[in-house]
Design an enzyme around this catalytic site. Structure first.
Site, mmCIF file in Angstrom:
data_model
loop_
_atom_site.group_PDB
_atom_site.id
_atom_site.type_symbol
_atom_site.label_atom_id
_atom_site.label_comp_id
_atom_site.label_asym_id
_atom_site.label_seq_id
_atom_site.Cartn_x
_atom_site.Cartn_y
_atom_site.Cartn_z
ATOM 1 N N LYS A 146 2.008 -0.797 4.371
ATOM 2 C CA LYS A 146 1.426 0.507 4.694
ATOM 3 C C LYS A 146 -0.023 0.585 4.243
ATOM 4 O O LYS A 146 -0.820 1.331 4.818
ATOM 5 C CB LYS A 146 2.209 1.619 3.991
ATOM 6 C CG LYS A 146 3.689 1.682 4.283
ATOM 7 C CD LYS A 146 4.345 2.701 3.353
ATOM 8 C CE LYS A 146 5.854 2.690 3.447
ATOM 9 N NZ LYS A 146 6.482 3.591 2.456
ATOM 10 N N LYS A 179 2.497 -9.798 3.577
ATOM 11 C CA LYS A 179 3.576 -8.926 4.005
ATOM 12 C C LYS A 179 3.039 -7.777 4.848
ATOM 13 O O LYS A 179 1.912 -7.319 4.651
ATOM 14 C CB LYS A 179 4.306 -8.347 2.795
ATOM 15 C CG LYS A 179 5.235 -9.315 2.090
ATOM 16 C CD LYS A 179 5.909 -8.672 0.894
ATOM 17 C CE LYS A 179 6.833 -7.554 1.298
ATOM 18 N NZ LYS A 179 7.580 -6.987 0.151
ATOM 19 N N LYS A 212 -1.404 -4.814 -7.531
ATOM 20 C CA LYS A 212 -2.060 -3.583 -7.090
ATOM 21 C C LYS A 212 -3.557 -3.611 -7.347
ATOM 22 O O LYS A 212 -4.352 -3.074 -6.575
ATOM 23 C CB LYS A 212 -1.439 -2.373 -7.807
ATOM 24 C CG LYS A 212 -0.020 -2.050 -7.396
ATOM 25 C CD LYS A 212 0.050 -1.404 -6.028
ATOM 26 C CE LYS A 212 1.462 -0.939 -5.722
ATOM 27 N NZ LYS A 212 1.556 -0.328 -4.367
#
Length: 396
Positions: A265, A262, A169
């Site tokens: 969103k 990947k 993250k």
């Protein structure tokens, strides 16, 4: 447990659960399947012990952003299949919209409220049946946060420092093994750092024994087992069962613009993904712009043709056919012709889902009722488990 002598992904997943239509991944079973050190006890037909508890299955999904094909093929479609098998086996299946996990990263409150509702609508439209599963919002069952605090008090910081979630993250290098290895931790909030403990609480709150995961999520489940073991040793009672993975045939859908990443969103470009709400014309535009390669013909190779392989996998997943069948049908096509066929497959598969989503958007009372009923049922399961955890820790 001595953390220095412990390897994350070794030893202790003693049993890999196999539930059709899912399979046990070969690579995972080779690593984790071990022979029990003691023989199983002989059956005592005169025993008056309590009947064995039925297995509880738990899984969760974050409500941030618009759900896309990666979410659908990687998780939601597996949930739909799993609910049918669990219903046949009379197992309790809990699916949670994990909104507490969502706030480990900055969120706009009004947008989060909208996303939570939209995720519920999406799950119902994709086939999740509230008559067969318990569908609820994580934050509506306070036991998740309460148990997480108890488990936080037992979890070594070193275990969390080696987790991958907070590093990915924050863009921390994969080589970092501890907080001391990270040059700047100013952006690291405690909630994100302790994210895996909340995940363990999600599972243990229901004393869930089967957890559908992709192979890349094994690390988090291994930590949940470690935390459960630590709790049991602390209270000197084997209270929490050690959850086992149901290894799903997770489709790892990649970005349409960069097949090394990947589909996500959080990617700033909407062209990288197919959202479940995209119109046919928008789907067509995105697929046409998807990267491929200059090689003629349609063939499958993740190593040599990763971009085309990603499109072939999307085709196979949405059409529910094998990759070999897709290649056989289109081996003589150009990339442009294959993209046109893929667009048709996606549009056809998403049509009924989008129609149901539009219907449910006008049935807000029904959706809210499903979530409220699910929270009530989940709370009824969680309450006695949390009460016992409190007692074992001396809090009652």
């Amino acid at each position: 447990m001595n953390p220095a002598g412990r390897s994350f992904l070794t030893k202790r997943l003693a049993t890999i659960t196999r539930i059709q239509p899912f399979r046990t991944c070969q690579s995972v079973s080779a690593r984790y399947l071990t022979t029990p050190s003691t023989p199983a006890p002989k059956k005592d037909h005169k025993s008056t012990s309590k009947p064995k508890e039925k297995p509880i299955i738990f899984s969760g999904i974050q409500p941030t952003g618009n759900p896309h094909l990666g979410n659908y093929l990687g998780a939601v479609s597996n949930w739909v299949q799993l609910q049918e098998q669990a219903h046949i086996d009379q197992e309790t299946l809990l699916f949670s919209i994990v909104d507490l996990h969502a706030i480990t990263m900055p969120q706009d409150p009004s947008k989060l409220r909208e996303d939570r509702r939209n995720m519920a609508i999406t799950l119902l439209a994709c086939g999740i049946d509230p008559k067969k599963v318990v569908l609820f919002e994580q934050s509506k069952v306070s036991g998740h946060a309460e148990l997480a605090w108890i488990l936080n008090c037992l979890t070594p910081v070193g275990w969390l420092a080696r987790m991958t979630q907070w590093k990915s993250k924050l863009g921390v290098t994969k080589g970092a093994q501890s907080l001391e290895d990270v040059s700047a931790t100013q952006g690291l909030q405690l909630g994100l750092f302790a994210y895996p403990v909340l995940m363990a609480a999600d599972i243990l709150l229901y004393r869930a024994t089967k957890i559908p995961v992709g192979e890349d999520q094994i690390q988090h489940l291994e930590l949940a087992r470690d935390i459960a073991t630590t709790f049991n040793k602390t209270v000197r009672k084997p209270y929490f069962p050690l959850p086992r993975p149901i290894i799903t045939e997770t489709k790892r859908v990649m970005s349409l613009r960069d097949p090394t990443n990947k589909m996500s969103k959080s990617d700033p470009s909407d062209q990288t993904r197919i959202n479940l709400i995209d119109s046919p014309s928008l789907i067509s535009t995105k697929i046409k712009r998807a990267v491929t390669d200059p090689i003629r013909g349609i063939s499958y190779s993740r190593a040599d043709r990763p971009a085309l392989a990603n499109l072939i996998e999307i085709y196979a997943g949405m059409k529910k056919v094998s990759i070999d069948e897709v290649v056989k049908m289109h081996e003589g096509d150009s990339n442009a012709a294959f993209k046109e066929a893929l667009t048709g497959v996606i549009v056809e598969a998403l049509g009924p889902i989008q129609e149901e989503m539009r219907r449910l958007e006008g049935e807000s009372g029904y959706v809210e009722g499903v979530l409220a009923d699910g929270a009530k049922k989940a709370g009824e399961i969680a309450r006695p488990n949390l009460e016992m955890a409190h007692k074992l820790m001396g809090l009652r």
